[in-house]
Design an enzyme around this catalytic site. Structure first.
Site, mmCIF file in Angstrom:
data_model
loop_
_atom_site.group_PDB
_atom_site.id
_atom_site.type_symbol
_atom_site.label_atom_id
_atom_site.label_comp_id
_atom_site.label_asym_id
_atom_site.label_seq_id
_atom_site.Cartn_x
_atom_site.Cartn_y
_atom_site.Cartn_z
ATOM 1 N N PHE A 58 -5.592 -75.657 2.431
ATOM 2 C CA PHE A 58 -6.067 -75.018 1.194
ATOM 3 C C PHE A 58 -5.500 -73.605 1.104
ATOM 4 C CE2 PHE A 58 -9.339 -74.859 4.519
ATOM 5 C CZ PHE A 58 -9.502 -73.508 4.696
ATOM 6 N N TYR A 101 -5.485 -62.895 12.350
ATOM 7 C CA TYR A 101 -6.884 -62.922 11.916
ATOM 8 C C TYR A 101 -7.915 -62.756 13.024
ATOM 9 C CZ TYR A 101 -4.947 -64.156 7.438
ATOM 10 O OH TYR A 101 -4.234 -64.115 6.264
#
Length: 415
Positions: A415, A132
């Site tokens: 999450f 990322y």
């Protein structure tokens, strides 16, 4: 003859999910993480799902990639900020090296985040840490995994356990008290995410498939001297060849005394010989409470990554340790519209951040800015790594001081 289009001939189409397609979407996510979709096991995920924020590529009426986000609020130094909590990013093996991930990242950051105008930054946990950075994400929090033998965890003689007490409670009692207790000290931890009722239910969701031979999740509350709940913990136990093991999932408290007493309860459990906590902050107090610090095995891991999409709003959403007046030249190769020069006038009351044509004091990338955003990594550390160009002597040190914060950033929620 197969009616399936061969991957090298397919033209994947980027599509937003709907209520009708979400079960197929969940099944694709499960496959991407080498799991099997079970609607009952995924119950809380289904309740938290925001169809309009989830999308992926489809070929022959099936999902070959996935990406989504939750609408969350993150504590910042002295404040809070809305964040897009990025999740469920997968690409089917037959469709890798096709640019699908880049396509999804660009769509998410521009359409779902920037065009919506609600959140000035995105946040994610990276299953693969190399991926990322090229999209502008920087590691903004770290965590520790800690473990040790409970019989070696004696506290220092001066540790104050306070006048309260700890008791094991039912999940219903836990959910009735822990959220209110956490809300009172949530803002004190940069990087932490606010939990709605639905998120709390997700935190205690405990299907047997997730236990891997351990017990069901158990719950603790700490009660202050007046009986008010002001701390909580959840844990499992497991039997191994070396004896009992306690695995702590979530532990926090409003006071040092409550925190210490919760730990003492867990470390003193009968028949337990080892403790493990996989998600601990880098400033974990337990390491200071024990008499023998070497008895705690500690491993450092990367945790949440941030991506700023609106630099003025992001920097204005926190406070600063000292006064600062600098011009930052921020480069952004993935989203050039985010880049630019910004004058940052900041201090203990907040910040005013505006675009400017003035000469820059420091040049850095949007990834670097995300890395220092919550104060966990000083800018001078990046400078020593050769990543920062300082045009005005002393500017890096001034930024490092102003962006620092008394408490280390930490994100306890996956999450």
């Amino acid at each position: 003859m197969s009616t399936r289009t061969a991957p090298h001939l397919a033209k994947p189409e980027l599509v937003t999910t709907t209520e009708e397609t979400k079960d197929d979407f969940f099944a694709a996510i499960a496959r991407g993480f080498h799991d099997t979709y079970d609607a009952e096991v995924w119950g809380p995920a289904r309740d938290l799902f925001e169809p309009e924020r989830n999308f992926g590529h489809r070929v022959d009426d099936r999902w070959v990639s996935s990406c989504g986000a939750y609408t969350r609020e993150m504590a910042t130094p002295g404040g809070s900020v809305p964040v897009a909590a990025v999740t469920v990013v997968t690409v089917a093996p037959g469709y890798r090296r096709r640019g699908l991930l880049t396509d999804m990242m660009r769509h998410q950051l521009t359409v779902d985040v920037m065009d919506r105008g609600v959140e000035p930054l995105a946040l994610l946990w990276a299953s693969e840490s190399l991926i990322y950075g090229r999209f502008g994400y920087g590691r903004t929090t770290s965590l520790l995994s800690i473990s040790g033998k409970t019989r070696e965890m004696a506290f220092l003689p001066g540790v104050d356990l306070g006048d309260g007490s700890v008791d094991e409670v039912s999940v219903e009692e836990y959910l009735a008290a822990a959220p209110e207790a956490r809300d009172r000290f949530f803002a004190d931890r940069p990087g932490a995410l606010a939990r709605t009722e639905a998120w709390w239910k997700g935190m205690v969701h405990d299907p047997e498939a997730w236990r891997r031979g351990a017990s069901a999740r158990r719950f603790l509350l700490h009660f202050a001297a007046d009986g008010t709940p002001d701390g909580f913990a959840s844990f499992r136990t497991k039997w191994t060849d070396d004896g009992g093991e306690v695995m702590i999932n979530d532990l926090d408290a409003a006071t040092p005394q409550a925190y210490a007493r919760l730990w003492r309860f867990l470390l003193d459990l009968d028949l337990i010989r080892v403790f493990r906590l996989g998600h601990a902050p880098t400033d974990e107090p337990l390491r200071q409470l024990v008499a023998d610090q070497r008895a705690i095995k500690t491993e450092l891991h990367d945790a949440s990554y941030a991506r700023l999409t609106d630099i003025p709003r992001s920097l204005a959403a926190r406070k600063y340790t000292g006064d600062l007046d600098v011009v930052l030249d921020v480069a952004d190769s993935f989203l050039p519209e985010v880049a630019g020069r910004f004058r940052v006038q900041a201090g203990p009351e907040g910040a005013d951040v505006t675009r400017t044509d003035a000469t820059a004091d420091v040049a850095l990338t949007v990834r670097d800015l995300a890395t220092i955003y919550l104060g966990g990594t000083p800018l001078n550390t990046l400078q020593r790594a050769g990543l920062i160009d300082e045009h005005t002597p002393g500017s890096v040190q001034a930024i490092s001081h102003a962006f620092s914060w008394p408490r280390a950033p930490f994100c306890p929620d996956d999450f």
